[in-house]
Design a protein around this motif. Sequence first.
Motif, PDB file in Angstrom:
ATOM      1  N   SER A  80      48.884  49.413  44.361  1.00 44.36           N
ATOM      2  CA  SER A  80      48.660  47.974  44.990  1.00 44.36           C
ATOM      3  C   SER A  80      47.111  47.661  45.312  1.00 44.36           C
ATOM      4  O   SER A  80      46.714  46.490  44.765  1.00 44.36           O
ATOM      5  CB  SER A  80      49.482  47.558  46.206  1.00 44.36           C
ATOM      6  N   LEU A  81      46.519  48.912  45.853  1.00 39.29           N
ATOM      7  CA  LEU A  81      45.107  48.290  46.089  1.00 39.29           C
ATOM      8  C   LEU A  81      44.373  48.559  44.876  1.00 39.29           C
ATOM      9  O   LEU A  81      43.346  47.560  44.721  1.00 39.29           O
ATOM     10  CB  LEU A  81      44.661  49.445  46.911  1.00 39.29           C
ATOM     11  N   LEU A  82      44.630  49.392  43.751  1.00 40.57           N
ATOM     12  CA  LEU A  82      44.054  49.090  42.785  1.00 40.57           C
ATOM     13  C   LEU A  82      44.132  47.779  41.950  1.00 40.57           C
ATOM     14  O   LEU A  82      43.256  47.364  41.322  1.00 40.57           O
ATOM     15  CB  LEU A  82      44.411  50.359  41.595  1.00 40.57           C
ATOM     16  N   ASN A  84      45.152  44.803  43.120  1.00 38.79           N
ATOM     17  CA  ASN A  84      44.560  43.848  43.654  1.00 38.79           C
ATOM     18  C   ASN A  84      42.989  43.730  43.738  1.00 38.79           C
ATOM     19  O   ASN A  84      42.291  42.744  43.910  1.00 38.79           O
ATOM     20  CB  ASN A  84      45.145  43.630  45.302  1.00 38.79           C
ATOM     21  N   SER A  85      42.316  45.000  43.683  1.00 41.36           N
ATOM     22  CA  SER A  85      40.967  45.138  43.754  1.00 41.36           C
ATOM     23  C   SER A  85      40.390  44.589  42.365  1.00 41.36           C
ATOM     24  O   SER A  85      39.048  44.138  42.390  1.00 41.36           O
ATOM     25  CB  SER A  85      40.596  46.725  43.947  1.00 41.36           C
ATOM     26  N   THR A  86      41.067  44.224  41.271  1.00 40.50           N
ATOM     27  CA  THR A  86      40.424  43.701  40.176  1.00 40.50           C
ATOM     28  C   THR A  86      40.262  42.384  40.226  1.00 40.50           C
ATOM     29  O   THR A  86      39.400  41.829  39.507  1.00 40.50           O
ATOM     30  CB  THR A  86      41.436  43.953  38.841  1.00 40.50           C
ATOM     31  N   GLY A  87      40.925  41.681  41.146  1.00 41.49           N
ATOM     32  CA  GLY A  87      40.479  40.293  41.346  1.00 41.49           C
ATOM     33  C   GLY A  87      41.219  39.189  40.414  1.00 41.49           C
ATOM     34  O   GLY A  87      41.108  38.183  40.329  1.00 41.49           O
ATOM     35  N   THR A  88      42.160  39.841  39.678  1.00 41.92           N
ATOM     36  CA  THR A  88      42.756  39.185  38.616  1.00 41.92           C
ATOM     37  C   THR A  88      44.221  38.848  38.906  1.00 41.92           C
ATOM     38  O   THR A  88      44.795  37.929  38.253  1.00 41.92           O
ATOM     39  CB  THR A  88      42.755  39.781  37.308  1.00 41.92           C
ATOM     40  N   ASN A  90      46.885  38.518  42.301  1.00 40.32           N
ATOM     41  CA  ASN A  90      47.378  38.817  43.808  1.00 40.32           C
ATOM     42  C   ASN A  90      48.877  39.500  43.936  1.00 40.32           C
ATOM     43  O   ASN A  90      49.532  38.922  43.400  1.00 40.32           O
ATOM     44  CB  ASN A  90      47.393  37.543  44.470  1.00 40.32           C
TER      45      ASN A  90
END
Length: 117
Positions: A80-82, A84-88, A90
């Motif tokens: 989930s963190l990975l 969501n960290s892409t910003g592409t 949610n």
Amino acid sequence: MFWAQAERESIISKYLFQGNYVGQGIKGLMEEGGSKRRDAVVKALESVGGSLDSIYYAFGETDVLGIFDIPDQPSAVALSLLINSTGTVNLRLTPLLTPEDLDTAASKTPSYRAPGQ
């Protein structure tokens, strides 16, 4: 004690995932299509020992949703963190409980004092 912990860790958990594509994620989905994005989800899950149960695309409040199996909570959180960290995308994960899980929870008698009581 160790055996119980090892047994608990070997149980695969199911999660509901719901996601919304944002910015470049929308453009990427339009370019690649749904099948290639599904394949990317399968690869990501396999990288943490999980598997995809189902995936569906929708329109309205949620863009993509489905169910996957994953071996432990830290793996689910890492994924989930990975993502969501892409910003592409949610991404929201919801752990799913079986009826037996609920039976077990209902049979427990925790102690609690409400605020002000």
